[in-house]
Design a protein around this motif. Structure first.
Motif, mmCIF file in Angstrom:
data_model
loop_
_atom_site.group_PDB
_atom_site.id
_atom_site.type_symbol
_atom_site.label_atom_id
_atom_site.label_comp_id
_atom_site.label_asym_id
_atom_site.label_seq_id
_atom_site.Cartn_x
_atom_site.Cartn_y
_atom_site.Cartn_z
ATOM 1 N N ASP A 9 0.751 -1.356 -0.143
ATOM 2 C CA ASP A 9 0.048 -0.063 -0.036
ATOM 3 C C ASP A 9 0.886 1.227 -0.019
ATOM 4 N N ILE A 10 2.067 1.341 0.804
ATOM 5 C CA ILE A 10 2.921 2.325 0.851
ATOM 6 C C ILE A 10 3.591 2.504 -0.473
ATOM 7 N N SER A 11 3.930 1.403 -1.267
ATOM 8 C CA SER A 11 4.424 1.797 -2.438
ATOM 9 C C SER A 11 3.610 2.281 -3.402
ATOM 10 N N HIS A 12 2.407 1.846 -3.563
ATOM 11 C CA HIS A 12 1.288 2.240 -4.432
ATOM 12 C C HIS A 12 1.113 3.770 -4.078
ATOM 13 N N ALA A 13 1.114 4.063 -2.750
ATOM 14 C CA ALA A 13 0.905 5.443 -2.428
ATOM 15 C C ALA A 13 1.990 6.353 -2.839
ATOM 16 N N ALA A 153 7.767 2.034 -8.536
ATOM 17 C CA ALA A 153 6.947 1.742 -7.289
ATOM 18 C C ALA A 153 5.701 1.136 -7.576
ATOM 19 N N LEU A 154 5.102 1.377 -8.727
ATOM 20 C CA LEU A 154 3.825 0.838 -9.109
ATOM 21 C C LEU A 154 3.981 -0.718 -9.208
ATOM 22 N N GLY A 155 5.016 -1.273 -9.917
ATOM 23 C CA GLY A 155 5.315 -2.724 -10.027
ATOM 24 C C GLY A 155 5.540 -3.553 -8.777
ATOM 25 N N SER A 156 6.434 -2.439 -7.986
ATOM 26 C CA SER A 156 6.756 -2.909 -6.753
ATOM 27 C C SER A 156 5.612 -3.394 -5.680
ATOM 28 N N TYR A 157 4.415 -2.483 -5.832
ATOM 29 C CA TYR A 157 3.038 -2.791 -5.334
ATOM 30 C C TYR A 157 2.454 -4.071 -5.539
ATOM 31 N N GLY A 159 4.122 -6.624 -6.871
ATOM 32 C CA GLY A 159 4.957 -7.706 -6.309
ATOM 33 C C GLY A 159 4.878 -8.101 -4.870
ATOM 34 N N LEU A 160 4.690 -7.093 -4.132
ATOM 35 C CA LEU A 160 4.571 -7.115 -2.624
ATOM 36 C C LEU A 160 3.164 -7.622 -2.546
ATOM 37 N N TYR A 161 2.362 -7.416 -3.111
ATOM 38 C CA TYR A 161 0.750 -8.223 -3.158
ATOM 39 C C TYR A 161 0.998 -9.571 -3.295
ATOM 40 N N HIS A 174 -5.974 -18.592 3.610
ATOM 41 C CA HIS A 174 -6.819 -17.945 2.700
ATOM 42 C C HIS A 174 -6.404 -17.571 1.227
ATOM 43 N N VAL A 175 -7.310 -18.075 0.334
ATOM 44 C CA VAL A 175 -6.685 -18.058 -1.049
ATOM 45 C C VAL A 175 -7.666 -17.040 -1.965
ATOM 46 N N ASP A 176 -7.364 -16.096 -2.714
ATOM 47 C CA ASP A 176 -8.272 -15.389 -3.540
ATOM 48 C C ASP A 176 -7.445 -15.285 -4.744
ATOM 49 N N TRP A 177 -8.254 -16.414 -5.780
ATOM 50 C CA TRP A 177 -7.648 -16.869 -7.019
ATOM 51 C C TRP A 177 -7.650 -15.658 -7.884
ATOM 52 N N ILE A 178 -8.705 -15.144 -8.030
ATOM 53 C CA ILE A 178 -8.845 -13.893 -9.053
ATOM 54 C C ILE A 178 -7.744 -12.892 -8.728
ATOM 55 N N SER A 179 -7.531 -12.416 -7.528
ATOM 56 C CA SER A 179 -6.530 -11.461 -7.258
ATOM 57 C C SER A 179 -5.192 -11.926 -7.441
ATOM 58 N N ILE A 180 -4.681 -13.387 -7.383
ATOM 59 C CA ILE A 180 -3.583 -13.778 -7.437
ATOM 60 C C ILE A 180 -3.262 -14.014 -8.975
ATOM 61 N N VAL A 181 -4.146 -14.496 -9.541
ATOM 62 C CA VAL A 181 -3.946 -14.654 -11.307
ATOM 63 C C VAL A 181 -4.004 -13.168 -11.808
ATOM 64 N N ALA A 182 -4.655 -12.469 -11.489
ATOM 65 C CA ALA A 182 -4.593 -10.870 -11.907
ATOM 66 C C ALA A 182 -3.289 -10.473 -11.628
ATOM 67 N N GLY A 183 -2.889 -10.631 -10.154
ATOM 68 C CA GLY A 183 -1.574 -9.965 -9.948
ATOM 69 C C GLY A 183 -0.177 -10.554 -10.635
ATOM 70 N N VAL A 184 -0.264 -11.686 -10.723
ATOM 71 C CA VAL A 184 0.714 -12.171 -11.281
ATOM 72 C C VAL A 184 0.911 -11.717 -12.627
ATOM 73 N N ILE A 185 -0.269 -11.544 -13.513
ATOM 74 C CA ILE A 185 -0.373 -10.938 -15.153
ATOM 75 C C ILE A 185 0.506 -9.798 -14.931
ATOM 76 N N GLN A 186 -0.107 -8.986 -14.058
ATOM 77 C CA GLN A 186 0.292 -7.547 -13.896
ATOM 78 C C GLN A 186 1.820 -7.462 -13.702
ATOM 79 N N THR A 187 2.316 -8.170 -12.709
ATOM 80 C CA THR A 187 3.671 -8.235 -12.426
ATOM 81 C C THR A 187 4.596 -8.657 -13.463
ATOM 82 N N VAL A 188 4.035 -9.885 -14.144
ATOM 83 C CA VAL A 188 4.883 -10.300 -15.348
ATOM 84 C C VAL A 188 4.899 -9.140 -16.652
ATOM 85 N N LEU A 189 4.113 -8.359 -16.679
ATOM 86 C CA LEU A 189 3.959 -7.198 -17.706
ATOM 87 C C LEU A 189 5.187 -6.338 -17.207
#
Length: 211
Positions: A9-13, A153-157, A159-161, A174-189
């Motif tokens: 969150d700090i990295s995103h801000a 900073a945006l990419g680090s946000y 990755g940290l998630y 706890h598993v949130d598959w939607i957030s995990i898959v979408a987050g991995v896609i974004q990090t790969v970019l």
């Protein structure tokens, strides 16, 4: 809340503050994608429909910060400093990003109700919202240092998630598959950008893409 989510969150801000600082101090939005920033406004507005449901001061503050910060960025780019906006370079067709995200929101929500569908849309949309900006950098072949810091900073946000999700799986089961898959896609970019950032920008060199 855990240390990885807090750091994310700090990295995103920090990313949003860096972007606003860059635009305001330079009086220019050259090199920045208005399409990406508009997509982020859509992400935060559709995700935080529950903003008036109080959970904690931190939760409410961060939601307001992301909505207001991203909206202020779009305002500065689209109105106050619009004469510096390089529209000809911000040419990625965003419908190719929006339409699949809408489809995924209707096909794979956790629950079929308007709030949940919009939340699901926001997760998928955020995973690709940066693409017009990365496309713009690729097209122009370079990025200013502060723009590079914003992207890092945006990419680090994101990755940290990913670390946050791993932590929650191990500690909270706890598993949130939607957030995990979408987050991995974004990090790969961001992978190519991370490499260039580490090998060039950190060493004090301008981020020029290889010919």
């Amino acid at each position: 809340m855990n240390i990885f989510r807090l750091a994310a969150d700090i990295s995103h801000a920090v990313a949003i503050v860096l972007l606003l600082y860059k635009i305001w101090t330079s009086r220019s939005c050259a090199g920045l994608s208005l399409k990406s920033q508009s997509l982020y406004v859509a992400v935060f507005v559709s995700r935080y429909l529950d903003i008036f449901r109080f959970v904690s001061f931190y939760n409410t503050f961060m939601k307001l910060f992301f909505i207001i910060g991203s909206s202020a960025t779009v305002y500065l780019m689209a109105f106050k400093f619009k004469h510096t906006y390089q529209k000809e370079n911000d040419s990625f067709p965003v419908l190719y990003l929006i339409l699949p995200c809408i489809a995924m929101a209707f096909v794979l929500p956790y629950e079929y109700n308007p709030v949940e569908i919009l939340w699901t849309f926001s997760i998928w949309q955020e995973s690709v919202a940066i693409f017009p900006q990365l496309f713009m950098v690729q097209k122009t072949g370079e990025a200013e240092s502060i723009t590079s810091h914003y992207l890092f900073a945006l990419g680090s946000y994101r990755g940290l998630y990913i670390l946050n999700w791993i932590y929650r799986y191990v500690v909270e089961d706890h598993v949130d598959w939607i957030s995990i898959v979408a987050g991995v896609i974004q990090t790969v970019l961001y992978c190519d950008f991370f490499y260039l950032y580490i090998t060039r920008v950190i060493k004090g060199r301008k981020l020029d893409l290889p010919a």
